[in-house]
Structures are given as structure tokens and as C-alpha cells.
Design an enzyme around this catalytic site. Structure first.
Site, short mmCIF file in Angstrom:
data_model
loop_
_atom_site.label_atom_id
_atom_site.label_comp_id
_atom_site.label_asym_id
_atom_site.label_seq_id
_atom_site.Cartn_x
_atom_site.Cartn_y
_atom_site.Cartn_z
N ASP A 212 -3.28 8.40 -1.46
CA ASP A 212 -3.83 7.41 -0.52
C ASP A 212 -5.25 7.02 -0.92
O ASP A 212 -5.61 5.85 -0.94
CB ASP A 212 -3.81 8.01 0.89
CG ASP A 212 -4.03 6.98 1.98
OD1 ASP A 212 -3.70 5.80 1.77
OD2 ASP A 212 -4.50 7.37 3.07
N HIS B 215 0.82 -1.22 0.00
CA HIS B 215 0.00 0.00 0.00
C HIS B 215 0.85 1.27 0.00
O HIS B 215 0.73 2.09 -0.93
CB HIS B 215 -1.01 -0.05 1.15
CG HIS B 215 -1.71 1.24 1.40
ND1 HIS B 215 -2.53 1.81 0.45
CD2 HIS B 215 -1.69 2.08 2.46
CE1 HIS B 215 -2.99 2.97 0.93
NE2 HIS B 215 -2.50 3.16 2.13
N HIS C 29 3.57 7.02 5.45
CA HIS C 29 2.35 7.71 5.91
C HIS C 29 1.53 6.95 6.95
O HIS C 29 0.79 7.56 7.71
CB HIS C 29 1.45 8.11 4.72
CG HIS C 29 0.61 7.00 4.17
ND1 HIS C 29 1.10 6.04 3.33
CD2 HIS C 29 -0.70 6.70 4.33
CE1 HIS C 29 0.13 5.19 3.00
NE2 HIS C 29 -0.97 5.57 3.60
N ASP C 30 1.66 5.62 6.99
CA ASP C 30 0.88 4.85 7.96
C ASP C 30 1.72 4.33 9.13
O ASP C 30 1.21 3.57 9.96
CB ASP C 30 0.19 3.67 7.27
CG ASP C 30 -1.13 4.07 6.61
OD1 ASP C 30 -1.75 5.06 7.05
OD2 ASP C 30 -1.55 3.39 5.65
N GLU D 41 0.33 5.87 12.49
CA GLU D 41 -1.06 5.47 12.72
C GLU D 41 -1.20 3.96 12.97
O GLU D 41 -1.98 3.54 13.82
CB GLU D 41 -1.91 5.88 11.52
CG GLU D 41 -3.40 5.80 11.77
CD GLU D 41 -4.19 6.40 10.62
OE1 GLU D 41 -3.90 7.56 10.24
OE2 GLU D 41 -5.08 5.73 10.09
N ASP D 42 -0.46 3.17 12.22
CA ASP D 42 -0.70 1.72 12.24
C ASP D 42 0.42 0.87 12.83
O ASP D 42 0.30 -0.36 12.87
CB ASP D 42 -0.99 1.22 10.82
CG ASP D 42 -2.33 1.72 10.30
OD1 ASP D 42 -3.19 2.08 11.12
OD2 ASP D 42 -2.51 1.74 9.07
#
Ligand code: ZN
Length: 178
Positions: free
Chosen positions: A121, A34, A60-61, A64-65
Site C-alpha cells: 500500500d 489502486h 484492503h480499502d 474503510e472507503d
């Protein structure tokens, strides 16, 4: 050379942090596909060659993840990349309905760089939804997702015509969602 090294460092860092994660499609695609797709969308379809934007897309994640902190990103990648990542990071302490509304509300106020990452995204997520639908999502939820991403992208317009056209072409295919 410095740029190339930074880019490869970001790929490596993201691959390491997302190593145990899978996407929600039937084939459980490795998560790293991704963020890599975002960087490719930006270069290939958006014509973007700003290394900081491409690194932020790859990372980017991670906050957050994964358990990655902003401080870690700052240490490894510096302030500009970190601040773009933070702009596109949801506050995971909030309920998902609040997070979704916040994404819609904040989209117009993001920096140009963060808007580019956000556009890529949404393109990546919508493309995946059409190509590899999450097996546990009912049709209604898939359509609701298209509505949500469209509402976010409405606040990102005027950023990159080619990316916006790529997004619109995907929305036009929503009839394919069964
Ligand atoms: Zn993403």
C-alpha cells in the site's frame, strides 16, 4: 482452480464497491487501479503467492472507503482474508492525525500478512505521489506524506526485503517532488 476463482471474485467485488470512486490525481484515475496495483506489487515485486494476502490487498480499502462491512467480507471471503483487511483498516471515526499516528504505532504489531499488504500500500501510494501528484497538494504536504509513509514502513521492516528495497528506492526519489 478454487484459488483462481477466489482471486477473481475479490477483483470483481472490489471493482463493484469502488465503482464510483476516483483517485486524487489530476486524471482522476479509477480507484480500483489502486488495490489492483497492490496485488501486482505483491506478486511481481514481492514474490508473494498467498491467495489470502492477494485477496486482502484487493479488498484492503473496501471497509474503510465504501459501505462494505466486515460481516460481508466474512460471508464472501472467510475469516483469514477479513482479519487481514481489518488489520489494515483505519478507524474513520477518528481524526486523520490520530489515524496517522495509530498507523505508525501499530505497524510493528501487525501480522506478517498485514505487513505485506501495508508495505504494498505504501509503495503504491508513494509511486502514485511521484508519478501523478494530487493536484491540490502543496509541495510541503507531499514531503510530509513521504515522512509519514517512511515512519509507517520503519515499523514494517524485516518482512520482505524486496518490497522494502522497492520502497527505499522511491524515497530516494523524493528530490523529484516539486
Ligand atoms: Zn490503499
Amino acid at each position: 482452480m478454487k484459488d483462481t476463482a477466489t482471486l477473481i471474485k475479490a477483483v470483481h467485488f472490489a471493482a463493484d464497491r469502488h465503482r464510483d470512486q476516483r483517485r486524487k490525481d489530476k486524471g482522476a484515475t479509477p480507484y480500483i487501479n489502486h488495490p489492483v496495483s497492490l496485488a501486482h506489487i505483491l506478486t511481481d515485486e514481492g514474490g508473494i503467492d498467498d491467495i489470502d494476502v492477494l485477496c486482502a490487498a484487493l479488498l484492503h480499502d473496501t471497509i474503510e472507503d465504501t459501505d462494505t462491512t466486515a460481516e460481508e467480507l466474512r460471508t464472501h471471503f472467510g475469516e483469514r482474508i477479513t482479519s487481514i483487511v481489518l488489520e489494515v483498516t483505519d478507524d474513520i471515526t477518528r481524526h486523520w492525525t490520530v489515524r496517522k499516528q495509530t498507523q505508525i504505532d501499530h505497524a510493528p504489531y501487525l501480522s506478517h500478512e498485514a505487513k505485506l499488504v501495508k508495505l504494498a500500500d505504501k509503495i503504491s501510494n508513494l509511486r502514485d505521489l511521484l508519478a501523478f501528484p494530487p493536484h491540490d497538494w502543496a509541495t510541503e504536504r507531499r514531503h510530509a506524506y513521504v515522512d509519514f509513509t517512511s515512519a509507517v514502513v520503519a515499523g514494517l521492516r524485516g518482512t520482505n526485503a524486496r518490497l522494502e528495497a522497492a520502497f527505499d528506492a522511491l524515497v530516494a526519489r523524493r528530490v523529484e517532488i516539486a
